[in-house]
Design a protein around this motif. Structure first.
Motif, PDB file in Angstrom:
ATOM      1  N   HIS A   8       0.828  -1.210   0.000  1.00  0.00           N
ATOM      2  CA  HIS A   8       0.000   0.000   0.000  1.00  0.00           C
ATOM      3  C   HIS A   8       0.863   1.261   0.000  1.00  0.00           C
ATOM      4  O   HIS A   8       0.659   2.160  -0.832  1.00  0.00           O
ATOM      5  CB  HIS A   8      -0.913  -0.016   1.231  1.00  0.00           C
ATOM      6  CG  HIS A   8      -1.818   1.164   1.355  1.00  0.00           C
ATOM      7  ND1 HIS A   8      -2.724   1.523   0.381  1.00  0.00           N
ATOM      8  CD2 HIS A   8      -1.952   2.091   2.359  1.00  0.00           C
ATOM      9  CE1 HIS A   8      -3.382   2.604   0.764  1.00  0.00           C
ATOM     10  NE2 HIS A   8      -2.926   2.970   1.955  1.00  0.00           N
ATOM     11  N   ILE A   9       1.828   1.336   0.891  1.00  0.00           N
ATOM     12  CA  ILE A   9       2.591   2.590   1.001  1.00  0.00           C
ATOM     13  C   ILE A   9       3.649   2.741  -0.092  1.00  0.00           C
ATOM     14  O   ILE A   9       4.133   3.848  -0.329  1.00  0.00           O
ATOM     15  CB  ILE A   9       3.223   2.767   2.402  1.00  0.00           C
ATOM     16  CG1 ILE A   9       4.165   1.613   2.742  1.00  0.00           C
ATOM     17  CG2 ILE A   9       2.149   2.925   3.453  1.00  0.00           C
ATOM     18  CD1 ILE A   9       4.824   1.771   4.098  1.00  0.00           C
ATOM     19  N   THR A  37       2.864   2.301  -3.128  1.00  0.00           N
ATOM     20  CA  THR A  37       2.077   2.830  -4.238  1.00  0.00           C
ATOM     21  C   THR A  37       1.376   4.108  -3.800  1.00  0.00           C
ATOM     22  O   THR A  37       0.183   4.309  -4.031  1.00  0.00           O
ATOM     23  CB  THR A  37       1.054   1.787  -4.739  1.00  0.00           C
ATOM     24  OG1 THR A  37       0.303   1.283  -3.619  1.00  0.00           O
ATOM     25  CG2 THR A  37       1.754   0.618  -5.402  1.00  0.00           C
ATOM     26  N   THR A  38       2.133   4.970  -3.126  1.00  0.00           N
ATOM     27  CA  THR A  38       1.720   6.300  -2.647  1.00  0.00           C
ATOM     28  C   THR A  38       0.554   6.255  -1.667  1.00  0.00           C
ATOM     29  O   THR A  38      -0.124   7.263  -1.455  1.00  0.00           O
ATOM     30  CB  THR A  38       1.374   7.269  -3.817  1.00  0.00           C
ATOM     31  OG1 THR A  38       0.165   6.831  -4.458  1.00  0.00           O
ATOM     32  CG2 THR A  38       2.510   7.343  -4.820  1.00  0.00           C
ATOM     33  N   ALA A  39       0.312   5.096  -1.061  1.00  0.00           N
ATOM     34  CA  ALA A  39      -0.779   4.933  -0.085  1.00  0.00           C
ATOM     35  C   ALA A  39      -2.116   5.356  -0.683  1.00  0.00           C
ATOM     36  O   ALA A  39      -2.981   5.926   0.000  1.00  0.00           O
ATOM     37  CB  ALA A  39      -0.481   5.703   1.202  1.00  0.00           C
ATOM     38  N   LYS A  40      -2.300   5.054  -1.963  1.00  0.00           N
ATOM     39  CA  LYS A  40      -3.549   5.412  -2.645  1.00  0.00           C
ATOM     40  C   LYS A  40      -4.636   4.401  -2.317  1.00  0.00           C
ATOM     41  O   LYS A  40      -4.449   3.186  -2.473  1.00  0.00           O
ATOM     42  CB  LYS A  40      -3.330   5.476  -4.155  1.00  0.00           C
ATOM     43  CG  LYS A  40      -4.546   5.952  -4.949  1.00  0.00           C
ATOM     44  CD  LYS A  40      -4.225   6.012  -6.429  1.00  0.00           C
ATOM     45  CE  LYS A  40      -5.426   6.549  -7.210  1.00  0.00           C
ATOM     46  NZ  LYS A  40      -6.603   5.667  -7.122  1.00  0.00           N
ATOM     47  N   TYR A  80      -8.736  10.355  -6.258  1.00  0.00           N
ATOM     48  CA  TYR A  80      -7.407  10.249  -5.669  1.00  0.00           C
ATOM     49  C   TYR A  80      -7.511  10.469  -4.163  1.00  0.00           C
ATOM     50  O   TYR A  80      -7.629  11.595  -3.696  1.00  0.00           O
ATOM     51  CB  TYR A  80      -6.460  11.279  -6.287  1.00  0.00           C
ATOM     52  CG  TYR A  80      -6.065  10.946  -7.696  1.00  0.00           C
ATOM     53  CD1 TYR A  80      -4.965  10.132  -7.960  1.00  0.00           C
ATOM     54  CD2 TYR A  80      -6.790  11.442  -8.772  1.00  0.00           C
ATOM     55  CE1 TYR A  80      -4.602   9.817  -9.253  1.00  0.00           C
ATOM     56  CE2 TYR A  80      -6.439  11.139 -10.072  1.00  0.00           C
ATOM     57  CZ  TYR A  80      -5.338  10.326 -10.308  1.00  0.00           C
ATOM     58  OH  TYR A  80      -4.984  10.010 -11.588  1.00  0.00           O
ATOM     59  N   HIS A 126      -5.607   9.311  -0.488  1.00  0.00           N
ATOM     60  CA  HIS A 126      -4.416   8.725   0.111  1.00  0.00           C
ATOM     61  C   HIS A 126      -4.570   8.812   1.626  1.00  0.00           C
ATOM     62  O   HIS A 126      -4.847   9.889   2.156  1.00  0.00           O
ATOM     63  CB  HIS A 126      -3.155   9.461  -0.340  1.00  0.00           C
ATOM     64  CG  HIS A 126      -3.033   9.554  -1.832  1.00  0.00           C
ATOM     65  ND1 HIS A 126      -2.281   8.683  -2.564  1.00  0.00           N
ATOM     66  CD2 HIS A 126      -3.594  10.419  -2.723  1.00  0.00           C
ATOM     67  CE1 HIS A 126      -2.360   8.999  -3.848  1.00  0.00           C
ATOM     68  NE2 HIS A 126      -3.159  10.055  -3.966  1.00  0.00           N
ATOM     69  N   ASP A 127      -4.385   7.687   2.324  1.00  0.00           N
ATOM     70  CA  ASP A 127      -4.734   7.663   3.738  1.00  0.00           C
ATOM     71  C   ASP A 127      -3.550   7.728   4.701  1.00  0.00           C
ATOM     72  O   ASP A 127      -3.731   7.704   5.918  1.00  0.00           O
ATOM     73  CB  ASP A 127      -5.605   6.437   4.059  1.00  0.00           C
ATOM     74  CG  ASP A 127      -4.927   5.128   3.712  1.00  0.00           C
ATOM     75  OD1 ASP A 127      -3.748   5.158   3.282  1.00  0.00           O
ATOM     76  OD2 ASP A 127      -5.567   4.072   3.853  1.00  0.00           O
ATOM     77  N   GLU A 128      -2.326   7.796   4.174  1.00  0.00           N
ATOM     78  CA  GLU A 128      -1.152   7.993   5.029  1.00  0.00           C
ATOM     79  C   GLU A 128       0.021   8.424   4.154  1.00  0.00           C
ATOM     80  O   GLU A 128      -0.091   8.472   2.927  1.00  0.00           O
ATOM     81  CB  GLU A 128      -0.806   6.725   5.815  1.00  0.00           C
ATOM     82  CG  GLU A 128      -0.367   5.536   4.957  1.00  0.00           C
ATOM     83  CD  GLU A 128       0.135   4.361   5.794  1.00  0.00           C
ATOM     84  OE1 GLU A 128       1.066   4.573   6.600  1.00  0.00           O
ATOM     85  OE2 GLU A 128      -0.403   3.259   5.640  1.00  0.00           O
ATOM     86  N   GLY A 175       2.838   8.113   1.859  1.00  0.00           N
ATOM     87  CA  GLY A 175       3.185   7.038   0.938  1.00  0.00           C
ATOM     88  C   GLY A 175       4.410   7.385   0.118  1.00  0.00           C
ATOM     89  O   GLY A 175       4.915   8.516   0.144  1.00  0.00           O
ATOM     90  N   ASN A 183       6.430   6.669  -3.799  1.00  0.00           N
ATOM     91  CA  ASN A 183       6.300   6.213  -5.183  1.00  0.00           C
ATOM     92  C   ASN A 183       7.431   5.229  -5.479  1.00  0.00           C
ATOM     93  O   ASN A 183       8.341   5.514  -6.254  1.00  0.00           O
ATOM     94  CB  ASN A 183       6.345   7.410  -6.131  1.00  0.00           C
ATOM     95  CG  ASN A 183       5.954   7.046  -7.548  1.00  0.00           C
ATOM     96  OD1 ASN A 183       5.386   5.989  -7.804  1.00  0.00           O
ATOM     97  ND2 ASN A 183       6.265   7.924  -8.486  1.00  0.00           N
TER      98      ASN A 183
END
Length: 383
Positions: A239-240, A242-245, A252, A254-256, A258, A260
């Motif tokens: 998850h993180i 992939t930018t935490a998306k 778009y 994002h929850d934390e 992240g 790339n």
């Protein structure tokens, strides 16, 4: 010895004295072009694509780990592993000074400081004795926290590195880490295909990382991976990276924090083709190491063989000279003769950005840094 060595290497790789013999060049002789063409034709060349998923499945099968997460390189794999463990400003992480700079850099990316401890001379990797001594004699314990008496910082993790592909004493280190309730992140960047008994390196700690840089046993130009048996870490790392998306058809979210860091599908295609050939690569490299062992058997130089109960991938074959002067003469004459040889890295504790870091005596590390040389170790490209 040097003339004999040059003759030996050219007999193995190329008898043409005008040919440059690299230390470890990639060999592409499988499905690399086919898989790259598939990727280009699919138009999925970035971080979404079938080959990224396939690569992760191959890594799980190879290492025996339950989860594998593809990353853009080994450094990002190490950084995201540290981040996932909550390593941050004011913390310290035990590691070795005899390592590539990425090991310490990844620690610094989190705001933490590396704590450099000594290696064993035979394995060239982090010494269980050094770790035990430091934790017992230089630390205090407060509410389950290990506090470095000299710096006042909390020690949060241990990163041993399997040097040049030779497995270190990871079983002993894990016992120590468990006793002190410290997680291990294995820097197995160089040891793809190396085992301790029947267990693959990178799978002893909480997390393990690998590199697929251009000079590694298996390469995809640039790439890395994190492996773990912990379901929570496996899912969160994907998850993180992939930018935490948060998954959604068009929004778009994002929850934390992240990163790339996910491996592109183009690189993964190359990696999949290379992994299919790993068994053959390892057999060829072991055969070369066996020849080197025979060559150096009655010479002053010591070939760095795998230690008991381990199986090395012999990523970079390594010899140890009696002194720095002999080492330097060998380096000069071989490189002038277009046969690439290389000294070990400068100790990380000597680099300007890490000179302030705490270390033990580093007696073995200093000894080895003055004497080690890597010699040509790649899969043969000519018969």
């Amino acid at each position: 010895m040097i003339k004999e060595f040059l003759s030996f290497v050219r007999d193995h790789y190329s008898s043409d004295e005008n040919d440059f013999i690299p230390l470890h060049a990639p060999v592409f002789r499988g499905n690399e072009i086919k898989y790259l063409t598939d990727t280009i034709e699919s138009t999925f060349v970035s971080s979404v694509g079938a080959y990224v998923d396939k690569f992760e499945e191959q890594m799980k099968l190879l290492t025996g780990a339950k989860y594998a997460v593809a990353t853009v390189n080994g450094t990002s794999a190490l950084h995201i592993s540290l981040h996932s463990l909550g390593i941050s400003l004011g913390d310290e992480v035990i590691t070795q000074a005899l390592s590539f700079v990425a090991t310490a850099n990844a620690i610094k990316y989190t705001g933490a400081e590396p704590l450099f401890l000594d290696v064993d001379r035979d394995s060239m990797s982090l010494s269980p004795e050094s770790v035990t001594d430091y934790l017992k004699n230089h630390c205090d314990y407060n509410n389950g926290h290990i506090i470095n008496r000299k710096s006042g910082r909390r020690i949060k993790a241990i990163i041993p590195m399997h040097t040049f592909g030779n497995p270190g004493r990871i079983e002993e280190l894990k016992e120590i880490a468990d006793d002190f309730q410290l997680p291990i992140i294995e820097d197995a960047a160089e040891s793809l295909g190396s085992f301790v008994k029947e267990q693959h390196t990178g799978t002893f700690g909480k997390l393990g990382i690998f590199s697929f840089n251009g000079n590694k046993t298996v390469t995809c130009g640039g790439g890395g991976a994190v492996v773990t048996d912990d379901e929570n870490f496996g899912k969160r790392l994907k998850h993180i990276t992939t930018t935490a998306k948060v998954s959604h058809a068009w929004e778009y979210a994002h929850d934390e924090l992240g990163f790339n860091y996910r491996m592109p599908n183009l690189n993964a295609a190359l990696a999949c083709a290379q992994l299919e050939q790993l068994e053959g690569f390892l057999l060829e490299k072991r055969n070369l190491a066996g020849k080197y062992i025979q060559f150096f058997e009655n010479k002053d130089e010591n070939f760095k063989n795998e230690i008991a109960n381990t199986r090395s991938n012999y990523w970079l074959n390594t010899i140890e000279f009696q002194n720095r002067s002999a080492r330097d003469q060998f380096l000069k004459e071989t490189n002038v003769a277009k046969v690439m040889t290389r000294p070990a890295w400068n100790l990380l504790s000597n680099l300007p950005m890490y000179q302030h870091c705490i270390s033990d005596s580093l007696e073995n590390s200093k000894y080895l840094a003055d004497r080690l040389v890597n010699i040509p170790s790649g899969v043969r490209w000519k018969n």
